[in-house]
Design a protein around this motif. Sequence first.
Motif, PDB file in Angstrom:
ATOM      1  N   LEU A 146       0.826  -1.210   0.000  1.00 11.84           N
ATOM      2  CA  LEU A 146       0.000   0.000   0.000  1.00 11.84           C
ATOM      3  C   LEU A 146       0.859   1.258   0.000  1.00 11.84           C
ATOM      4  CD1 LEU A 146      -2.827  -1.032   2.503  1.00 11.84           C
ATOM      5  CD2 LEU A 146      -2.926  -0.948   0.011  1.00 11.84           C
ATOM      6  N   GLU A 199      -3.327   6.136   0.658  1.00 14.39           N
ATOM      7  CA  GLU A 199      -2.990   6.527   2.026  1.00 14.39           C
ATOM      8  C   GLU A 199      -4.187   6.340   2.956  1.00 14.39           C
ATOM      9  OE1 GLU A 199      -1.585  10.506   1.905  1.00 14.39           O
ATOM     10  OE2 GLU A 199       0.257  10.029   0.808  1.00 14.39           O
ATOM     11  N   ASN A 253      -4.696   2.692   3.474  1.00 13.33           N
ATOM     12  CA  ASN A 253      -3.663   2.181   4.369  1.00 13.33           C
ATOM     13  C   ASN A 253      -3.974   2.559   5.810  1.00 13.33           C
ATOM     14  OD1 ASN A 253      -1.313   0.904   5.095  1.00 13.33           O
ATOM     15  ND2 ASN A 253       0.014   2.608   4.566  1.00 13.33           N
TER      16      ASN A 253
END
Length: 470
Positions: free
Chosen positions: A211, A235, A238
Amino acid sequence: MKRVLLRRQLLLWLGLPLALLWGLSVYTHYASALHAATQAYDRSLLASARIVAERLRVSKGQLEVDVPWVVLDSFERNMNDRLFYQVISPQGKTLSGYDDLPPIPDKAPLSKLYPALVHFYDATYNGLPIRVAALWQPVNEEGVEGMALILVAETLTSREAFAHQLLNTALLSQGGLVLITLLLASGMLRKILRPLRQLSRLMLQRDPADLTPLPMVLPWYEMQPLMLAVNRYIERLNAMIARQQRFSADASHQLRTPLTVLKTQVAVALKSERPENWRESLVAMRITVDDMILLTDRLLHLSRLRATLPHEVPQLIDLAVLAKESCFSLYAQARAKQIDLGYEGEERSQVKGDSKLLSELCANLIDNAIKYTPAGGTVTVSVREGVLRVEDSGPGIATADRQQAMQPFNRLDGAGTASAGAGLGLALVRDIAQWHGTSAELHESPTLHGLMVLVAFTSQDRFPAAVTHV
C-alpha cells in the motif's frame, strides 16, 4: 462490455476532421483550378475573336471577312480540341464560318475582365460541350455602320484535362499529407500511451499487501491530479487498514484478560454447591462483564475517533454547558464514592468544535478523575475563557509518567507507577483535543494537590488539515 480502444477513438476523432478538411481542400483546389483554366482559355478565345475581327473589311459597300484556317490553327493549344467560328454582319447575316453555332443566351452578361464587348458562355454544339466567346466589333466604313458579331467556340477537352490534372495533384498531395499526419499521430499516441501501459504492468505485478504510494510514472502535468488522487486514496486505505489492525490487536490484547477472569469465575461457580458462593461469583461476573462493556465501548470510541478527520467547518459550542451536563451525568458515580463533584467557572463559554466529541472529552476527564480519587475526595470542573480544567484530590501523576499516561492501555496506579490495564480515557482525551487543533496538558493541581488536566480551545476558523495519532 464493449471494448473501447483509446487510440482508435483518438485517431477517429482526429481522422474524421482531417478527412473533411481534405475533401474541402480538394474541392476548393479543383474549383480554383477550373476557374484558372477557364480564364486562361477564355483569354485565348478572345484573342482568336480579335484576330477574326481584324480581318473584317468593307468592299464595294459590302462587309466582308477573310479568315484563313491557318490563322485559327495558330490559336489551337493541342489536337484534343476543335475550334469553330462564325462572323455575323450587323444585319444578322452569316458572312463566314458555321452558321448554326449557338447564339448568345439572353442572360449572358458582358465580361468585365477585358476591355472589349465580349460575352462568354457555355453551350452544346453537335453533341459536344463548347465554350463560346462572342465579340461585338463596331463597323463604320464606307457607309456600312453597325455592330458585327464574331463567335469563336472551342470544345472543353483541354480545359477539363487541365482541371483534372490539377485535381489529381491536389488529391495526391493533400491525401499524402492526411496519411502522414495520421501515421505521425498514431506513433505519437503509441508513445504517449506507453506510460499508461507501464502503470498497468506495475499495478498487475504489485503485491496486494503493498500500500505504498504509486511512483509518478505518468509524465504529463494533466495526469498529476489523477496520480495524487490515487496516492491519497491509497494513504486513506492504508490508514483504514492500520486502524482495523490496531483495533483488532487492541481488542484481542485487552479482552483476553477479562475473558480469562470471567471463565475462571464461571468455573469457580460451577464447582461450588453453595448458593452464597454462586451469588458471589455472579456479582463478580457482572462486574467483569461491565468492565468488558466499558472497555469495548472505549475501544470503539477510540477507533471511531481515529477514523474521523475534520472535514466540516466547526460549529459554535457552549463548552460550559457541556461540562455541567457531564457533571450531572456522572454525579451518581461520584456520590457512590462520596466524592464532592462540582462545577466552577463561567455560565457560558463558546468555542468552535464538535459537540459529541467535546461531550466525550468532558465525560472521560471527569470519569478518570472520579476513578483515581479516593473516597471522600474532591473533583472540580471549571471553564474560563475557553479553557477546560478538571482537578482532583487523588494521587496525581508524576512528571516523568505524564506522557506515558496519555498513551492507550497504560494506567497509573495510586502509587504513581505504571501498570498494564485498559487506560483509554486519557488517550481518548488526547485524540479529541488533537482533532480540535489543541492538546491536553497534565499538571499538579495547586488547590487540590492531585491531577489537573487543562485543555485550551481557541476560536479557530477551521480544523487543521490532518491529525497525527499515535
